[in-house]
Design a protein around this motif. Structure first.
Motif, mmCIF file in Angstrom:
data_model
loop_
_atom_site.group_PDB
_atom_site.id
_atom_site.type_symbol
_atom_site.label_atom_id
_atom_site.label_comp_id
_atom_site.label_asym_id
_atom_site.label_seq_id
_atom_site.Cartn_x
_atom_site.Cartn_y
_atom_site.Cartn_z
ATOM 1 N N CYS A 1 23.164 37.042 39.928
ATOM 2 C CA CYS A 1 24.247 37.793 40.565
ATOM 3 C C CYS A 1 23.859 39.272 40.596
ATOM 4 C CB CYS A 1 25.535 37.608 39.776
ATOM 5 S SG CYS A 1 26.867 38.684 40.335
ATOM 6 N N CYS B 1 27.815 39.491 34.546
ATOM 7 C CA CYS B 1 27.961 38.205 35.242
ATOM 8 C C CYS B 1 26.711 37.367 35.012
ATOM 9 C CB CYS B 1 28.179 38.409 36.740
ATOM 10 S SG CYS B 1 28.291 36.847 37.635
ATOM 11 N N SER C 1 26.215 34.343 36.466
ATOM 12 C CA SER C 1 26.064 33.319 37.502
ATOM 13 C C SER C 1 24.649 33.299 38.057
ATOM 14 C CB SER C 1 27.018 33.602 38.663
ATOM 15 O OG SER C 1 28.329 33.645 38.185
ATOM 16 N N HIS D 1 29.426 35.152 46.914
ATOM 17 C CA HIS D 1 29.731 35.256 45.489
ATOM 18 C C HIS D 1 30.035 36.707 45.122
ATOM 19 C CE1 HIS D 1 29.408 34.914 41.086
ATOM 20 N NE2 HIS D 1 28.707 36.031 41.178
ATOM 21 N N CYS E 1 33.008 38.214 42.938
ATOM 22 C CA CYS E 1 32.570 38.220 41.534
ATOM 23 C C CYS E 1 33.497 39.058 40.656
ATOM 24 C CB CYS E 1 31.146 38.770 41.448
ATOM 25 S SG CYS E 1 30.531 38.883 39.754
HETATM 26 ZN ZN LIG Z 1 28.716 37.508 39.687
#
Ligand SMILES: [Zn+2]
Ligand SMILES: [Zn+2]
Length: 1139
Positions: free
Chosen positions: A272, A279, A281, A291, A295
């Motif tokens: 990310c 984050c 992800s 995203h 986010c």
């Molecule tokens: Zn993120």
């Protein structure tokens, strides 16, 4: 009375394309095969007008024939008899037609508009759109349709770049198939990304942007494939049709889309964007945009930094939490009061000229003019010249006029001064970014003082005049120009013309500033005669009237930074932040000012990082918003200086590079990594290059930013992964290519960067022929820049060694193996080895003292004197012909004006040519020309290519290169050869380079001649080899030079480059009075065809006086592509009395 318009027009069933508009008179409609009749509904806009459908016998319902187009003509008659005709082309499909009646997309819109006969469409969507739904409308229930092989109705996932969506249509009777294609293009993602797999980072990296490849295309025939992001390669090849990486000429159909790679990149897993904020992800790259929008870690940004605040007890202003100390130390407005600006408003002469025209100005009128200006700006890809009509500069001028008048009426109103400043500054950008030039006639009306170019060009004209007079020619490299000015200066002093000498000295100072990165903008910002300098004064006027205005302080501060006055700027910007502690733009510039202080930000480093980082985050968010909306929207927004966050603001980029440099030294928690900042800045700069209309100062500044980022990232890579030599070598090659391709004027700064980069490349892969050749090119360029200095002289010796090393390595593995002797003999290499050994020795001392001692001994044995690397003294460069790639009529600066090795030769002569091969980049693969056999009969030594051994054998023993390879005494300098190591190919660039390096400062040119002949055999279409070889011969044996030129494999139709060779043949033969040489006719004809018959005039006169009428007739007929017997020609010959 005369109103023959329709107010409404529709059909039933179906709909019209395009949508009805009163002034559109042509429409089309596509109808299913079962529609037998069509009803037309009309309404006239004037109730007294009438209409009739021609040929329908008064009916509004008309029959349609299956598979045919019926043209329906509607004639509207106004009350006074005026008529207007509307037409509908109605196509009723046949059961055998495999056509659609419409295509709908869930995002973006089709280009061109749908029409059943057009099969190819483009659809541009925001960068965060990761899927699209394409809905085809079918004419008949029985018509079969598939979208990407499936039933329509579901979403199609999109690649990060381009996705082709096929719609396969089967006719109702199942006899026909047809495919419509929609190419969906996502806007360019504008932030750096981090791939989870580092191997992918390398594989997917665009060599220019250093970001993931966007819409990748490869150069056909390149091996290994050279793949680029499409927009940037389009930009780089706009004026020079060469592969940027190796300078190979490009075929007409060179571009190969790499859709599969696009898909692979899209599905690679990335972090990310906000991983630095926590984050975790991991997402498919294709889904990153969507995203990032949602986010939870996404930072909040705004023109003022959102967040918790505390109140300062002294000045009662709201200060961001955690920044009270900073505020108290330098910014609190009640503590730091000694920041009065000492400036009184004067009537500037240029301002007087503005309002002298009289009348009364109005702010409203100025706003109107600014609006007109915005609307008149070119969209991306349009040229900046206006054919007739008003130039956007005229609107700005009128706006400035109005504002100047209002300023005169209300001189105490700060905002008026400020607005005038904004408009004046915009004039600078309009000229620089869009390439508008003030009109000649305007100059006479007092616009001269407003015109940047008028003022600069007079200095520039004077300099060019001096250069021509001093034999440097126009468009010479910067160093050569400076040398010429210096010579002129000394001459004037010697001859007692000190007044003129003073002026020439100012020219020198002015010109030398252009070598610096901020050169021209900085000049403009401190010069009252330019719009930018005038804008500064207006901001200052506004500020002196309203000292507590944060924005005025910011504008004065940023222009002070541009002028190179960081101390004064700091005062202004601290006050701005003191007044508005959360104002993002003020903070950003304060950060930049802190970093630009002499000695850097010092103890305030963390403060500077915080401010700059806040700004960067805001900049990236704004850039993302733009990528959502599309690139064209830039035209609709405010003046450049009204929105300092536009990516065309070069100071934003300086801030990014500065920030990344600070972060490299001290990485911070919750801040982006230095590497990411460099990558983002490089990407944004590259994207800017693709959108700027004109190649002015802003364009070149962006090129500098790109080079800067490349160079920093290269250093970081070396530090982080010193063992990854193939990646390091690749980056070195890319940076060298970027330098060669850039439009930046040659300067010592850029030459040093080039040499340093090539050295790094050789350090990484010392046995690669290509990197060695590139090093040679960079060394030769250093010599040419300053041939009289010691640095220059050493560079020439090194250049020869590098080229010899490159040739010696041919046929051997390009990775690993024994080091070439010619490399080991170079001083810089020995220095580096010594440095490395010393470092190793220091770290490994404890572990292995014996080994370290041995290594030091080896290095010490060869220790050379340290070499000066500082900037050489003024000027002094060999004047080489054609270094300036003065392109034919190209308005933009030519790329890569011989940053590589320039041609050998003496003074400038003949027309400047844009030499395609001037660069001599290591073309690892044979270009198309290499396959073309030479038409001319090969001379005795042209049949075979000289082997490296032979070259060495015939070498004059001038340079201290060893004649044969000696076995090395240290095993250290031999690296293991990987089993898959590719072999160095045998190519021409190193030979061309060596030939040039040998010609410099040499009396015996025999080895160069052999080498040039080799190049001609290996790459018969490289003009430079012929020209330079002929140059060597022409003095003693001019007819041999003719033989050389005549060997060139001229194509059926000669090009501009070929014309130079024809011209030289004609000139030489005529000079030697070889009127009966059979080659004369051929070359006169070809030359005349390209350059026009005018170029032959003086030779025609001579030939005429020698009664060579038969030759003359053949030439005239040939140039006109006619036979001698042609009646027109015969008439002409009679007129000339040749018959
Ligand atoms: Zn993120
Ligand atoms: Zn305070």
């Amino acid at each position: 009375m005369d109103d023959a318009d329709l107010e409404k027009l529709s059909i039933k069933p179906g709909s019209l394309t395009p949508k009805f508009h009163v002034n559109t008179t042509e429409y089309s409609a596509t109808l299913p095969c079962d529609v037998e009749k069509l009803t037309v509904n009309c309404l006239t806009s004037d109730s007294n007008a009438s209409y009739q459908i021609l040929g329908s016998g008064g009916e509004r319902t008309l029959p349609l024939k299956e598979g045919e187009v019926t043209i329906i003509k509607i004639e509207v008659s106004a009350e006074d008899g005026t008529t207007k005709l509307y037409q509908i082309h109605a196509k009723r499909l046949a059961a055998r037609d495999a056509s659609l009646t419409d295509i709908k997309v869930s995002s973006g819109s089709l280009m061109p508009e749908f029409s059943c006969d057009v099969l190819q469409y483009v659809c541009v969507v925001p960068s965060s759109t990761s899927a699209i739904k394409v809905t085809p409308a079918i004419p008949d229930k029985k018509t079969g349709v598939k979208v990407c092989g499936s039933e329509p109705g579901s979403e199609v996932g999109l690649n990060i770049g381009e996705t082709g969506i096929d719609i396969e249509v089967t006719s109702a009777d199942a006899t026909n198939k047809q495919v419509y294609t929609v190419s969906v293009i996502r806007n360019w993602f504008s932030q750096a990304v981090t791939f989870i797999d580092p191997k992918q980072a390398k594989k997917f990296e665009c060599p220019i942007t250093l970001a993931p490849l966007y819409r990748p295309v490869s150069v056909s025939g390149s091996d290994p494939k050279h793949i680029f992001s499409e927009p940037i390669i389009d930009e780089l090849t706009k004026t020079s049709k060469q592969d940027p990486l190796d300078a190979t000429p490009l075929d007409v159909e060179w571009k190969v889309p790499e859709r599969a790679l696009d898909k692979e990149i899209s599905s690679a897993i990335v972090q990310c964007l906000y991983s630095y904020l926590g984050c975790e992800s991991k997402i498919k790259f294709a889904d990153l945009g969507s995203h990032a929008k949602e986010c939870a870690s996404k930072p909040k940004t705004d023109v003022e930094i959102p967040g918790d605040t505390a109140t300062c007890g002294d000045c009662s202003r709201k200060v961001l939490q955690g920044e009270t100390d900073w505020h108290q130390a330098n910014m609190c407005t009640s503590k730091h009061t000694s920041r009065e600006i000492k400036h009184s408003i004067k009537d500037h002469s240029w301002e007087k000229k503005l309002y002298q025209s009289g009348g009364s100005g109005s702010e409203i009128e100025a706003k109107k003019q600014i609006e007109l200006y915005r609307k008149s700006l070119p969209k991306q890809g349009q040229a900046g010249r206006i054919e007739g009509g008003k130039s956007p500069l005229d609107y700005l001028h009128t706006a400035a006029l109005n504002l100047a008048l209002t300023v005169k009426q209300s001189p105490k109103q700060a905002s008026l001064h400020f607005q005038l400043g904004l408009v004046l500054e915009e004039q600078y950008y309009a000229q620089d970014m869009y390439g508008y030039k003030p009109e000649e006639e305007d100059v006479g009306q007092g616009l001269a003082s407003l015109s940047l170019d008028a003022k600069e060009s007079s200095k520039e004209d004077d300099i060019q005049a001096i250069c021509v007079q001093r034999g440097a020619g126009s468009n010479a490299p910067l160093a050569r120009q400076l040398q010429a000015i210096d010579e002129e200066y000394k001459y004037l002093l010697d001859s007692g013309q000190s007044g003129k000498a003073d002026y020439v000295q100012t020219l020198y100072i002015w010109k030398s500033k252009q070598a610096l990165q901020d050169g021209r903008a900085a000049q403009a910002a401190s010069d009252q005669e330019t719009p930018l300098g005038q804008a500064y004064l207006k901001y200052l006027d506004a500020l002196s009237l309203d000292q507590n205005n944060a924005l005025y302080n910011v504008h004065v501060g940023r222009l002070l930074l541009l002028q190179g006055k960081p101390e004064e700027a700091l005062t202004r910007l601290q006050l701005a932040v003191g007044i508005k502690p959360a104002l993002t733009v003020a903070r950003f510039y304060l950060g930049l000012a802190l970093a630009q202080q002499k000695g850097g930000p010092g103890s305030r480093s963390k403060e500077a990082i915080t401010y700059l980082h806040d700004g960067l985050v805001y900049l990236l968010e704004s850039a993302s918003v733009r990528a959502e909306a599309g690139l064209d929207s830039s035209v609709d927004i405010t003046l450049h200086s009204e929105d300092l966050w536009r990516t065309t603001n070069i100071q934003l980029f300086r801030g990014c590079v500065t920030l990344a440099t600070l972060l490299r030294k001290s990485p911070q928690d919750k801040k982006m990594s230095a590497q990411n900042v460099f990558h983002s800045a490089a990407l944004l700069a590259a994207q800017n290059l693709c959108t700027l209309v004109s190649r002015g100062d802003t364009y070149q500044s962006m090129e500098w930013i790109l080079l800067d980022c490349h160079s920093h990232l290269l250093e970081m890579l070396q530090q982080k992964e010193p063992g990854n030599t193939s990646w390091i070598a690749q980056r070195c090659q890319q940076l060298t290519a970027m330098i060669r391709c850039s439009t930046l004027p040659q300067s010592i700064e850029i030459l040093q960067l080039q040499e340093k980069t090539c050295q790094k490349g050789v350090m990484a892969q010392p046995t690669s022929s290509q990197t060695l050749c590139q090093l040679g090119n960079s060394q030769l360029a250093m010599y040419d820049n300053d041939s009289s200095s010691d640095v220059g002289k050493k560079a020439l010796i090194d250049a020869r060694l590098s080229y010899r090393a490159s040739i010696a390595q041919e046929g051997k593995p390009s990775v690993g193996g024994e080091l070439p002797e010619q490399l080991k003999d170079q001083a810089w290499w020995q220095d580096k080895i010594k440095e490395e050994e010393a470092k190793k020795a220091a770290t490994e001392k404890a572990k292995a003292p014996a080994a370290a001692a041995a290594a030091t001994k080896t290095a010490a044995g060869k220790a050379p004197a340290a070499r000066g690397r500082g900037a050489p003294a003024r000027g002094a460069a060999a004047a080489t012909r054609g270094t300036a790639a003065a392109t034919k009529g190209a308005a933009a600066p030519a790329r890569g004006a011989a940053r590589g090795a320039a041609r050998g030769g003496t003074a400038a002569k003949g027309p400047a040519r844009g030499g395609a091969a001037t660069r001599g980049g290591a073309a690892a693969k044979p270009g198309p020309q290499a396959k073309t056999p030479s038409k001319a009969s090969p001379s005795s030594n042209a049949n075979k290519v000289t082997t490296p051994a032979k070259v060495n054998g015939t070498a004059p023993a001038k340079s201290p290169q060893p004649q044969q390879e000696k076995p090395t005494d240290t095993g250290k300098q031999t690296a293991a050869v990987p089993s898959n190591a590719p072999l160095n190919r045998i190519t021409y660039p190193a030979r061309l380079g060596l030939a040039r390096a040998l010609v410099r400062e040499a009396k015996d040119t025999s080895e160069s001649q052999v080498l040039y002949n080799d190049v001609i055999v290996m790459a018969p279409q490289i003009h430079d080899a012929y020209i330079e070889l002929a140059d060597l011969l022409v003095k003693d044996e001019p007819l041999k030079a003719v033989d050389v030129y005549d060997r060139f494999p001229f194509p059926e139709e000669s090009s501009f480059d070929d014309a130079y060779l024809h011209g030289e043949v004609v000139r030489l033969l005529m000079k030697r009075e070889q009127f009966d040489d059979a080659r004369l006719e051929k070359h006169m004809i070809s030359w005349g065809r390209v350059m026009g018959i005018g170029c032959l005039e003086k030779y025609v006169e001579i030939l005429d006086s020698k009664f060579k009428t038969k030759l003359l007739m053949s030439v005239y007929a040939g140039v006109n592509r006619k036979t001698v017997d042609d009646p027109d020609m015969q008439a002409f010959f009679k007129f000339k009395m040749w018959l």
